[in-house]
Design a protein around this motif. Structure first.
Motif, PDB file in Angstrom:
ATOM      1  N   LEU A  85      38.192 -33.624  39.772  1.00 17.44           N
ATOM      2  CA  LEU A  85      38.241 -35.032  40.158  1.00 17.44           C
ATOM      3  C   LEU A  85      37.158 -35.383  41.160  1.00 17.44           C
ATOM      4  O   LEU A  85      36.794 -34.574  42.028  1.00 17.44           O
ATOM      5  N   LYS A  86      36.665 -36.600  41.018  1.00 15.30           N
ATOM      6  CA  LYS A  86      35.595 -37.121  41.875  1.00 15.30           C
ATOM      7  C   LYS A  86      36.103 -38.365  42.598  1.00 15.30           C
ATOM      8  O   LYS A  86      37.012 -39.036  42.114  1.00 15.30           O
ATOM      9  N   PRO A  87      35.485 -38.702  43.715  1.00 13.22           N
ATOM     10  CA  PRO A  87      35.901 -39.933  44.421  1.00 13.22           C
ATOM     11  C   PRO A  87      35.839 -41.173  43.525  1.00 13.22           C
ATOM     12  O   PRO A  87      36.679 -42.074  43.670  1.00 13.22           O
ATOM     13  N   GLU A  88      34.909 -41.199  42.605  1.00 14.81           N
ATOM     14  CA  GLU A  88      34.796 -42.358  41.713  1.00 14.81           C
ATOM     15  C   GLU A  88      35.912 -42.435  40.675  1.00 14.81           C
ATOM     16  O   GLU A  88      36.004 -43.417  39.925  1.00 14.81           O
ATOM     17  N   ASP A  89      36.756 -41.428  40.611  1.00 18.51           N
ATOM     18  CA  ASP A  89      37.937 -41.482  39.751  1.00 18.51           C
ATOM     19  C   ASP A  89      39.096 -42.230  40.428  1.00 18.51           C
ATOM     20  O   ASP A  89      40.123 -42.472  39.790  1.00 18.51           O
ATOM     21  N   THR A  90      38.927 -42.576  41.677  1.00 12.07           N
ATOM     22  CA  THR A  90      39.967 -43.305  42.402  1.00 12.07           C
ATOM     23  C   THR A  90      40.235 -44.652  41.753  1.00 12.07           C
ATOM     24  O   THR A  90      39.313 -45.445  41.534  1.00 12.07           O
ATOM     25  N   ALA A  91      41.494 -44.890  41.399  1.00 18.22           N
ATOM     26  CA  ALA A  91      41.866 -46.119  40.698  1.00 18.22           C
ATOM     27  C   ALA A  91      43.379 -46.123  40.490  1.00 18.22           C
ATOM     28  O   ALA A  91      44.057 -45.118  40.720  1.00 18.22           O
ATOM     29  N   VAL A  92      43.874 -47.254  40.018  1.00 20.37           N
ATOM     30  CA  VAL A  92      45.232 -47.314  39.486  1.00 20.37           C
ATOM     31  C   VAL A  92      45.148 -46.992  38.000  1.00 20.37           C
ATOM     32  O   VAL A  92      44.408 -47.644  37.260  1.00 20.37           O
ATOM     33  N   TYR A  93      45.910 -45.995  37.590  1.00 21.18           N
ATOM     34  CA  TYR A  93      45.910 -45.543  36.200  1.00 21.18           C
ATOM     35  C   TYR A  93      47.153 -46.091  35.509  1.00 21.18           C
ATOM     36  O   TYR A  93      48.281 -45.897  35.995  1.00 21.18           O
ATOM     37  N   SER A  94      46.937 -46.738  34.381  1.00 16.77           N
ATOM     38  CA  SER A  94      48.039 -47.375  33.649  1.00 16.77           C
ATOM     39  C   SER A  94      48.129 -46.832  32.231  1.00 16.77           C
ATOM     40  O   SER A  94      47.114 -46.594  31.575  1.00 16.77           O
ATOM     41  N   CYS A  95      49.346 -46.674  31.800  1.00 14.77           N
ATOM     42  CA  CYS A  95      49.649 -46.212  30.447  1.00 14.77           C
ATOM     43  C   CYS A  95      49.692 -47.412  29.501  1.00 14.77           C
ATOM     44  O   CYS A  95      50.138 -48.507  29.884  1.00 14.77           O
ATOM     45  N   HIS A  96      49.251 -47.201  28.273  1.00 18.21           N
ATOM     46  CA  HIS A  96      49.166 -48.283  27.291  1.00 18.21           C
ATOM     47  C   HIS A  96      49.647 -47.769  25.949  1.00 18.21           C
ATOM     48  O   HIS A  96      49.315 -46.647  25.544  1.00 18.21           O
ATOM     49  N   ALA A  97      50.433 -48.583  25.266  1.00 23.43           N
ATOM     50  CA  ALA A  97      50.926 -48.244  23.929  1.00 23.43           C
ATOM     51  C   ALA A  97      50.516 -49.343  22.966  1.00 23.43           C
ATOM     52  O   ALA A  97      50.730 -50.536  23.242  1.00 23.43           O
ATOM     53  N   GLN A  98      49.941 -48.949  21.839  1.00 24.98           N
ATOM     54  CA  GLN A  98      49.403 -49.932  20.892  1.00 24.98           C
ATOM     55  C   GLN A  98      49.837 -49.619  19.476  1.00 24.98           C
ATOM     56  O   GLN A  98      49.603 -48.514  18.973  1.00 24.98           O
ATOM     57  N   LEU A  99      50.456 -50.611  18.847  1.00 19.44           N
ATOM     58  CA  LEU A  99      50.679 -50.543  17.394  1.00 19.44           C
ATOM     59  C   LEU A  99      50.414 -51.957  16.886  1.00 19.44           C
ATOM     60  O   LEU A  99      49.256 -52.381  16.850  1.00 19.44           O
TER      61      LEU A  99
END
Length: 114
Positions: A85-99
């Protein structure tokens, strides 16, 4: 009622690892393309990785070779293993489901800092 519940975020030092999980309910999980998106402060949301119902993964160039997306259809859960991991990976990570329709989780904060 559809729910996507993320877990596994937190604070990690550069070079460290985290594993995010997203548990789904209310959908026929195995049929959905699942994805992880992230949004850093002041930036647009971007696709990090996705995995089709057949198990094919797709990655943003910035995370190729470091992140791995996987799914467990029996557990209705999608994972994101994040290494180096790098500092630029800092973020809010959200899960997504698509159909036919798309669904989002609430997000989990990942902070990479020393």
């Amino acid at each position: 009622q559809v729910q996507l519940v993320e877990s596994g975020g937190g604070l990690v030092q550069p070079g460290g690892s985290l594993r995010l999980s997203c548990a789904a309910s209310g959908i026929m999980f195995s049929r959905y393309t699942m994805g992880w998106y992230r949004q850093a402060p002041g930036k647009q949301r971007e696709l990090v990785a996705s995995i089709t119902s057949g198990g094919s993964g797709n990655y943003a160039d910035s995370v190729k070779g470091r992140f791995t997306i996987s799914r467990d259809n029996a557990a209705k859960t999608v994972y994101l293993q994040m290494n180096s991991l790098k500092p630029e990976d800092t973020a809010v990570y959200s899960c997504h489901a698509q159909l036919v329709f798309a669904y989002w989780g609430q997000g989990t904060q990942v902070t990479v800092s020393s």
